[in-house]
Scaffold this active site. Sequence first.
Site, mmCIF file in Angstrom:
data_model
loop_
_atom_site.group_PDB
_atom_site.id
_atom_site.type_symbol
_atom_site.label_atom_id
_atom_site.label_comp_id
_atom_site.label_asym_id
_atom_site.label_seq_id
_atom_site.Cartn_x
_atom_site.Cartn_y
_atom_site.Cartn_z
ATOM 1 C CE LYS A 40 -20.166 -8.069 16.969
ATOM 2 N NZ LYS A 40 -21.306 -8.912 16.995
ATOM 3 C CB THR A 75 -1.206 -0.135 1.425
ATOM 4 O OG1 THR A 75 -1.561 -0.939 1.211
ATOM 5 C CG2 THR A 75 -1.885 1.076 1.153
ATOM 6 C CB CYS A 102 -4.812 -2.365 6.635
ATOM 7 S SG CYS A 102 -3.558 -3.867 5.769
HETATM 8 C C1 UDX Z 1 -8.247 -5.676 6.191
HETATM 9 C C2 UDX Z 1 -9.178 -5.076 4.905
HETATM 10 O O1 UDX Z 1 -10.864 -5.096 5.307
HETATM 11 C C3 UDX Z 1 -8.784 -5.816 3.798
HETATM 12 O O2 UDX Z 1 -9.349 -5.097 2.633
HETATM 13 C C4 UDX Z 1 -7.496 -4.672 3.671
HETATM 14 O O3 UDX Z 1 -6.764 -5.522 2.559
HETATM 15 C C5 UDX Z 1 -6.518 -5.038 5.032
HETATM 16 O O4 UDX Z 1 -7.393 -4.268 6.315
HETATM 17 P P1 UDX Z 1 -7.692 -7.041 7.747
HETATM 18 O O5 UDX Z 1 -6.918 -6.048 9.011
HETATM 19 O O6 UDX Z 1 -6.926 -8.317 7.672
HETATM 20 O O7 UDX Z 1 -8.315 -6.251 6.538
HETATM 21 O O8 UDX Z 1 -9.064 -6.842 9.234
HETATM 22 P P2 UDX Z 1 -10.526 -7.101 9.421
HETATM 23 O O9 UDX Z 1 -11.475 -8.325 9.042
HETATM 24 O O10 UDX Z 1 -11.055 -6.211 7.921
HETATM 25 O O11 UDX Z 1 -10.903 -6.619 10.387
HETATM 26 C C6 UDX Z 1 -9.725 -4.633 10.655
HETATM 27 C C7 UDX Z 1 -10.053 -4.301 11.989
HETATM 28 O O12 UDX Z 1 -11.233 -3.856 11.958
HETATM 29 C C8 UDX Z 1 -10.657 -5.711 13.221
HETATM 30 O O13 UDX Z 1 -9.845 -5.179 14.052
HETATM 31 C C9 UDX Z 1 -11.576 -5.689 13.244
HETATM 32 O O14 UDX Z 1 -11.797 -6.306 14.737
HETATM 33 C C10 UDX Z 1 -12.324 -4.753 13.188
HETATM 34 N N1 UDX Z 1 -14.197 -4.749 12.315
HETATM 35 C C11 UDX Z 1 -14.358 -4.863 11.719
HETATM 36 C C12 UDX Z 1 -14.543 -4.295 13.670
HETATM 37 O O15 UDX Z 1 -14.387 -3.078 14.461
HETATM 38 N N2 UDX Z 1 -15.970 -3.995 12.805
HETATM 39 C C13 UDX Z 1 -16.203 -4.504 11.898
HETATM 40 O O16 UDX Z 1 -17.504 -4.415 11.266
HETATM 41 C C14 UDX Z 1 -15.244 -5.140 10.920
#
Ligand code: UDX
Length: 405
Positions: free
Chosen positions: A239, A116, A248
Amino acid sequence: MKIGVVGLGYIGSVTAGVLAEAGNEVIGVEIDQKRLDAFKSGEPPIYEPGLKELFGNNKSRLVFSSDYKELTDVEVVFLAVPTPTENGKINLDYVFQAAESVKAVNGRAILVIKSTVVPGTAKKINAKMDMIVVSNPEFTKEGTAVDDTRAPDRVVIGGSDQKALSSVERIWAFTKAPVLKTTNENAEMVKYASNSFLATKISFINEIANLCEKIPGCDVETVAKGMGFDKRISPYFLKAGIGYGGSCFPKDTSALQAFSREIGSPVTIVEAAIEVNSERTQRIVDLLKSEFKEPFSGHTVGVFGLTFKGDTDDTRGSQALKLVEALKSVGFKINVYDPMAKITPERTKRYKTKEECADDSDAIVVATDWGEFKTLSVKDKLVIDAKRILDPTKFNKFKAIGLYG
Ligand code: UDX
């Protein structure tokens, strides 16, 4: 096709495995000898569901090396090296170093940037290295990265050399995903805009959660469900919880903040999302402070989960770790339980089972959404559900993010 992948972290290793599975000959370059040895031995140094099997099933098409010279005759090299932020600003040193190392052995290769990077970076690499540079951002989520890479929602390919764009398009054709071919800058911006939008969505629902906590009869879970039926909103990333973490969202939102300020067009809404996120753990600390009498050193909090989300061993940007530090700083003693985290915070007691951890603690905070926490059974002490994964009716003393009372 013969393809190089530089940097075997979460993104590079999955990219290498999936491209080998698709029939390409893949050379993975990793300069960290310990990690490299792990890949060579067939035991990837990271946990990602399906990754070990992916490597095992395709080992005839996968070579791992620390030597860039292995890339001498490849047509395409994917760069998947880290782009950390320092004081909020992106550090592109690893990308430039890796690009230079490729150039030294193979100036004709198409450089594909998976890392990125802020808009304008590909052009800078192109100008400095005089190589064809294609932007191909990654949208996979940890925990489902293998499947996400096999079947992404979209493939974004940016660049100005049509032949190179077509080559990269062919590489991903097996995914059958819709393809957006555009400029380097648009491709780079799609990544930041997407992650910042999702992070903003999470911060938005977290603010609604704060409101719900003050209104009798309100529960953010039900509110989010009601919102999510609307196709324009969708039920995803709604959520409420302890705030977003990981490698990320925190990094990309602050890099976009710094970048947008630098070019004189601050993204106010993303700045607000960052601000909201930074306050999430303090809310849990305040809640515990209001439940226990001082000195807090006389009370032990059991923190369930240390990783940034469930089903991963990754603790980068973990809100659970931030919570542990914040609780320690006001004096609480901390017990921790996590099924997979590779690190244990200092001055905490780590338990092998959630039951033992719960027994030895005065209150429990569920800080990560590991599936196994859902079967937690505690009758006599306070349970705080900071990830909204427990059934409130199963507990006598229960508090949760976004739930009144
Ligand atoms: C994220 C993006 O989804 C992905 O497209 C990008 O390439 C990299 O970053 P990732 O970091 O693996 O992926 O995790 P993700 O499942 O998206 O969750 C990120 C954070 O947000 C976590 O801490 C998760 O617990 C939190 N989260 C996610 C929430 O608090 N609420 C939600 O509804 C979704």
